[in-house]
Design a protein around this motif. Structure first.
Motif, PDB file in Angstrom:
ATOM      1  N   LEU A   8      10.035  29.225  56.906  1.00 49.12           N
ATOM      2  CA  LEU A   8      10.082  29.246  55.448  1.00 49.12           C
ATOM      3  C   LEU A   8       9.435  30.605  54.956  1.00 49.12           C
ATOM      4  O   LEU A   8       9.852  31.126  53.842  1.00 49.12           O
ATOM      5  N   ILE A   9       8.140  30.622  55.269  1.00 50.95           N
ATOM      6  CA  ILE A   9       7.392  32.006  54.776  1.00 50.95           C
ATOM      7  C   ILE A   9       8.180  33.174  55.070  1.00 50.95           C
ATOM      8  O   ILE A   9       8.281  34.066  54.189  1.00 50.95           O
ATOM      9  N   ARG A  10       8.768  33.305  56.402  1.00 53.64           N
ATOM     10  CA  ARG A  10       9.345  34.539  56.635  1.00 53.64           C
ATOM     11  C   ARG A  10      10.652  34.894  55.860  1.00 53.64           C
ATOM     12  O   ARG A  10      10.913  35.869  55.291  1.00 53.64           O
ATOM     13  N   ALA A  42      -1.322  33.975  61.430  1.00 46.65           N
ATOM     14  CA  ALA A  42      -1.012  33.835  62.824  1.00 46.65           C
ATOM     15  C   ALA A  42       0.364  34.432  62.964  1.00 46.65           C
ATOM     16  O   ALA A  42       0.690  34.232  64.005  1.00 46.65           O
ATOM     17  N   MET A  43       0.953  34.944  61.976  1.00 49.41           N
ATOM     18  CA  MET A  43       2.365  35.607  61.997  1.00 49.41           C
ATOM     19  C   MET A  43       2.164  37.316  62.323  1.00 49.41           C
ATOM     20  O   MET A  43       1.762  37.912  61.428  1.00 49.41           O
ATOM     21  N   PRO A  44       2.679  37.569  63.542  1.00 47.17           N
ATOM     22  CA  PRO A  44       2.352  39.030  64.048  1.00 47.17           C
ATOM     23  C   PRO A  44       3.268  39.969  63.040  1.00 47.17           C
ATOM     24  O   PRO A  44       2.951  41.221  63.186  1.00 47.17           O
ATOM     25  N   ASP A  45       4.282  39.396  62.536  1.00 48.68           N
ATOM     26  CA  ASP A  45       5.448  40.394  61.903  1.00 48.68           C
ATOM     27  C   ASP A  45       5.246  40.434  60.559  1.00 48.68           C
ATOM     28  O   ASP A  45       5.933  40.918  59.706  1.00 48.68           O
ATOM     29  N   THR A  60      -4.854  42.588  44.598  1.00 45.05           N
ATOM     30  CA  THR A  60      -4.065  41.450  45.111  1.00 45.05           C
ATOM     31  C   THR A  60      -3.204  41.996  46.310  1.00 45.05           C
ATOM     32  O   THR A  60      -2.356  42.978  45.995  1.00 45.05           O
ATOM     33  N   PRO A  61      -3.250  41.412  47.473  1.00 50.38           N
ATOM     34  CA  PRO A  61      -2.207  41.789  48.555  1.00 50.38           C
ATOM     35  C   PRO A  61      -0.783  41.655  48.078  1.00 50.38           C
ATOM     36  O   PRO A  61      -0.823  40.633  47.942  1.00 50.38           O
ATOM     37  N   ILE A  62      -0.050  42.481  48.621  1.00 50.24           N
ATOM     38  CA  ILE A  62       1.357  42.253  48.504  1.00 50.24           C
ATOM     39  C   ILE A  62       1.873  42.256  49.942  1.00 50.24           C
ATOM     40  O   ILE A  62       1.627  43.274  50.745  1.00 50.24           O
ATOM     41  N   TYR A  63       2.377  41.312  50.612  1.00 53.49           N
ATOM     42  CA  TYR A  63       2.917  40.967  51.795  1.00 53.49           C
ATOM     43  C   TYR A  63       4.180  41.451  52.204  1.00 53.49           C
ATOM     44  O   TYR A  63       5.367  40.968  51.312  1.00 53.49           O
ATOM     45  N   ILE A  64       4.383  41.766  53.275  1.00 52.53           N
ATOM     46  CA  ILE A  64       5.994  42.276  53.743  1.00 52.53           C
ATOM     47  C   ILE A  64       6.089  41.627  55.365  1.00 52.53           C
ATOM     48  O   ILE A  64       5.162  41.599  56.120  1.00 52.53           O
ATOM     49  N   ALA A  65       7.201  41.270  55.652  1.00 55.43           N
ATOM     50  CA  ALA A  65       7.675  40.852  56.789  1.00 55.43           C
ATOM     51  C   ALA A  65       8.640  41.905  57.515  1.00 55.43           C
ATOM     52  O   ALA A  65       9.524  42.505  56.868  1.00 55.43           O
TER      53      ALA A  65
END
Length: 75
Positions: A8-10, A42-45, A60-65
């Motif tokens: 779901l997060i990905r 826990a998500m390496p990607d 604020t951090p901005i996350y990318i997959a």
């Protein structure tokens, strides 16, 4: 044992090209902030792409997959 919410997060991260913040991911997915932090760790990607500083708030951090190819060899 709880069900993993990594998928779901990905999906949330891949749906937003610019990358969402933690609070945006929580709002969209309905996941608790503490649970989200553990999952992101826990998500390496998933990684922090950049930092933004809104007015009167902390950075604020901005996350990318990363899209991992299906035929990717295992390390």
């Amino acid at each position: 044992m709880r069900k993993s919410r990594h998928h779901l997060i990905r999906e949330t991260l891949l749906a937003h090209e610019d990358g969402p913040t933690k609070s945006q991911i929580c709002t969209i997915s309905g996941i608790d902030a503490r649970s989200l932090k553990k999952s992101l760790d826990a998500m390496p990607d998933v990684y922090i792409d950049r930092w933004e500083q809104p007015k009167r708030r902390l950075i604020t951090p901005i996350y990318i997959a990363v899209k991992v190819p299906e035929d990717c060899p295992k390390p």
